[in-house]
Design an enzyme around this catalytic site. Structure first.
Site, PDB file in Angstrom:
ATOM      1  CG  ASN A  49      -1.879  -1.151   1.244  1.00  0.00           C
ATOM      2  OD1 ASN A  49      -2.377  -1.567   0.215  1.00  0.00           O
ATOM      3  ND2 ASN A  49      -2.137  -1.685   2.422  1.00  0.00           N
ATOM      4  CG  HIS A 138     -10.325  -2.931   7.168  1.00  0.00           C
ATOM      5  ND1 HIS A 138      -9.853  -3.167   8.447  1.00  0.00           N
ATOM      6  CD2 HIS A 138      -9.330  -3.313   6.329  1.00  0.00           C
ATOM      7  CE1 HIS A 138      -8.626  -3.660   8.376  1.00  0.00           C
ATOM      8  NE2 HIS A 138      -8.295  -3.765   7.099  1.00  0.00           N
ATOM      9  CD  GLU A 181     -13.125   0.226   4.114  1.00  0.00           C
ATOM     10  OE1 GLU A 181     -11.973   0.387   3.665  1.00  0.00           O
ATOM     11  OE2 GLU A 181     -13.671  -0.883   4.203  1.00  0.00           O
ATOM     12  CB  SER A 185      -8.960  -2.224   1.867  1.00  0.00           C
ATOM     13  OG  SER A 185      -9.746  -3.208   2.519  1.00  0.00           O
ATOM     14  CG  ASP A 210     -11.278   3.388   7.138  1.00  0.00           C
ATOM     15  OD1 ASP A 210     -10.335   3.911   6.501  1.00  0.00           O
ATOM     16  OD2 ASP A 210     -11.143   2.337   7.787  1.00  0.00           O
ATOM     17  CG  HIS A 213      -7.107   1.632   1.339  1.00  0.00           C
ATOM     18  ND1 HIS A 213      -5.951   0.952   1.032  1.00  0.00           N
ATOM     19  CD2 HIS A 213      -7.664   0.983   2.394  1.00  0.00           C
ATOM     20  CE1 HIS A 213      -5.812  -0.076   1.866  1.00  0.00           C
ATOM     21  NE2 HIS A 213      -6.829  -0.072   2.687  1.00  0.00           N
ATOM     22  CE  LYS A 242      -4.205   0.911   4.497  1.00  0.00           C
ATOM     23  NZ  LYS A 242      -3.892   0.935   5.948  1.00  0.00           N
TER      24      LYS A 242
END
Length: 393
Positions: A49, A138, A181, A185, A210, A213, A242
Site C-alpha cells: 500500500n 474493513h 469507507e 481496500s 474511513d 486508502h 499507506k
C-alpha cells in the site's frame, strides 16, 4: 497445558490447508519496489500500500532518523500520563491544517483506531444507538461495530436504498451512526459520498468515514474524498502506513469531538504514544504532499491501464476506480495458482481469500505505487495478458 492448545491449533491449521486458506509468513528483503525472496529471486512489488513511494523516500527516512536522534527511540508512556511530547502536538496541528479540519488525534494503528473509536462514539450518542455498517467494510470497522457488544446492522455494499430502508426503520429512535469507507481496500471502489451525505443529513445520522486508502492519493491535494465536501463529514479516520509511507493512524473532526475522544477512547488512553521516528516520517510526508500531484495523476493512469488489462484477460475488476484493482478468480486454489504465475513472471501480487473477502470471490489484489517505473507497469500488463483466460473471457 500447551499440549491441548497445540492439538487444537493443528486441527484448525490442517483444515485451513485443505481449504487453500492457510496463511504463512514469508520474510523479504526490500529495496524500494524490489523485493528479494529467501531463495534469492527478486520480484517487483505490486501488492503493498505504499501508493506514493514515500516509505523509501530518503527525505522521509532522514527526518525519521533525525527525530529519533533528537527525541529518543520511544515516547515512554501513554499521552495522558507522560508521553505527550511537543512534537505530537506539532504534527497533529500540521495534519489538521493539511486536512482542513479543526483538530486531529494520533492513534497507534488503523485497526486500533476503528476498533476503539466506534465504541466511544456509540457511548457519546447514547443508549440504544445503532451502527449501520457497509457489508464490505474493513475487518477493523466490523470489530469496532460488533465486537464490543454494540447494536449494529450491515447494509448491502454501497446500496443507499438498503441503507435508507434501515434508516427509516429507526425513525423516532436515536439517530444511528453510519459507518463506511471512502475507498474499499479489497474492491478498490468508492462510496458515493455526496449521495451518502445527503441521505445521512435527511435522517440526522452522523457519518464515520474511513479514508485509509484515499488520503494522500485522492481528493483535493490528496486530502481524501471528504475534503471535496468540506464540513459535511462528522468524523474521518485515516492511516499513515499507506500513502504516507510510515505508520500510525489519526481521527479528525471538531475540537470538541477530539477532546471527548481524548477522555473516552480506550485505544488512545491506554496505549503508549507514537515514537518520535514515526512522527518525523509523518512530518516529512506532510511537507511533500503538496508537490505530489504528478505522482497522484500517474497512479490514476496506471490503475486505468491495469484495469483494462485485467478485463481484457477475462477477469472481473468489480467496480474498481482506484489504485487497487481486484482480479477475481472465484475459487481459492485458482487465486493461488494465478498469484504463482505472476510470481514466476517476476511480480508479487497476493491472493486474497475468505474470510477477508466474501466466499467465491477469491482474488488477486493488485495494489499500485507511483514508484513503479513505466517498464515495471509494461511488464505487469504483459504478465496479466499471459494468464489463463478468465471466466469472463
Amino acid at each position: 497445558m500447551s499440549g491441548l492448545l497445540d492439538e487444537r491449533a493443528a486441527t484448525v491449521l490442517d483444515g485451513l490447508s485443505a481449504a487453500s486458506r492457510r496463511r504463512t509468513l514469508r520474510p523479504l528483503v526490500r529495496d524500494g519496489v524490489r523485493l528479494q525472496l529467501p531463495d534469492g529471486r527478486w520480484l517487483i512489488d505490486a501488492a503493498s500500500n505504499d501508493y506514493l513511494g514515500l516509505a523509501h523516500d530518503p527525505r522521509v527516512a532522514a527526518r525519521a532518523a533525525d527525530y529519533a536522534a533528537r527525541h529518543g527511540a520511544g515516547s515512554a508512556a501513554s499521552r495522558l500520563v507522560a508521553g505527550t511530547l511537543a512534537i505530537h502536538r506539532d504534527v497533529e496541528e500540521k495534519l489538521a491544517a493539511f486536512l482542513g479540519v479543526e483538530a486531529v488525534l494520533l492513534l497507534g494503528t488503523g485497526f486500533q483506531a476503528n476498533a476503539t473509536l466506534l465504541p466511544a462514539l456509540a457511548e457519546l450518542l447514547g443508549p440504544g444507538t445503532e451502527l449501520l455498517v457497509d457489508r464490505l467494510a474493513h475487518a477493523s470497522l466490523i470489530q469496532g461495530s460488533f465486537g464490543a457488544g454494540l447494536k449494529a446492522k450491515r447494509f448491502r455494499h454501497n446500496d443507499l436504498s438498503h441503507l435508507e430502508s434501515l434508516l427509516r426503520e429507526r425513525a423516532g429512535a436515536a439517530p444511528p451512526l453510519v459507518v463506511t469507507e471512502s475507498v474499499f481496500s479489497m474492491d478498490g471502489d468508492r462510496c458515493d459520498l455526496p449521495a451518502l451525505l445527503d441521505l445521512c443529513d435527511r435522517f440526522g445520522a452522523p457519518l464515520y468515514l474511513d479514508e485509509a486508502h484515499a488520503v494522500g492519493v485522492l481528493g483535493p491535494g490528496g486530502r481524501g474524498l471528504s475534503a471535496g465536501l468540506p464540513g459535511r463529514v462528522a468524523i474521518t479516520m485515516g492511516t499513515f502506513g499507506k500513502a504516507f509511507g510510515g505508520f500510525g493512524a489519526y481521527v479528525a473532526g471538531s475540537r470538541q469531538l477530539i477532546d471527548y475522544l481524548i477522555n473516552r477512547c480506550g485505544g488512545f488512553i491506554y496505549t503508549t504514544a507514537l515514537p518520535p521516528a514515526v512522527l518525523g516520517a509523518l512530518d516529512a510526508a506532510l511537507d511533500l504532499m503538496p508537490a505530489l500531484e504528478g505522482a497522484r495523476g500517474r497512479l490514476a493512469g496506471m490503475g486505468a491501464q491495469v484495469r483494462a488489462a485485467v478485463t481484457t484477460a477475462g477477469y472481473d475488476v468489480l467496480d474498481s476506480s482506484t489504485q487497487i484493482i481486484p482480479l477475481v478468480a472465484g475459487d481459492d486454489a485458482a487465486a493461488l495458482a494465478l498469484a504463482a504465475k505472476l510470481e514466476q513472471a517476476g511480480y508479487l501480487v497476493v491472493a486474497i481469500r475468505p474470510p477477508t473477502v466474501p466466499p467465491v470471490t477469491a482474488r488477486l489484489r493488485i495494489s499500485l505505487s507511483s514508484a513503479l517505473s513505466d517498464a515495471d507497469i509494461a511488464g505487469l500488463l504483459a504478465a496479466i495478458a499471459a494468464l489463463p483466460r478468465g471466466p469472463l473471457g
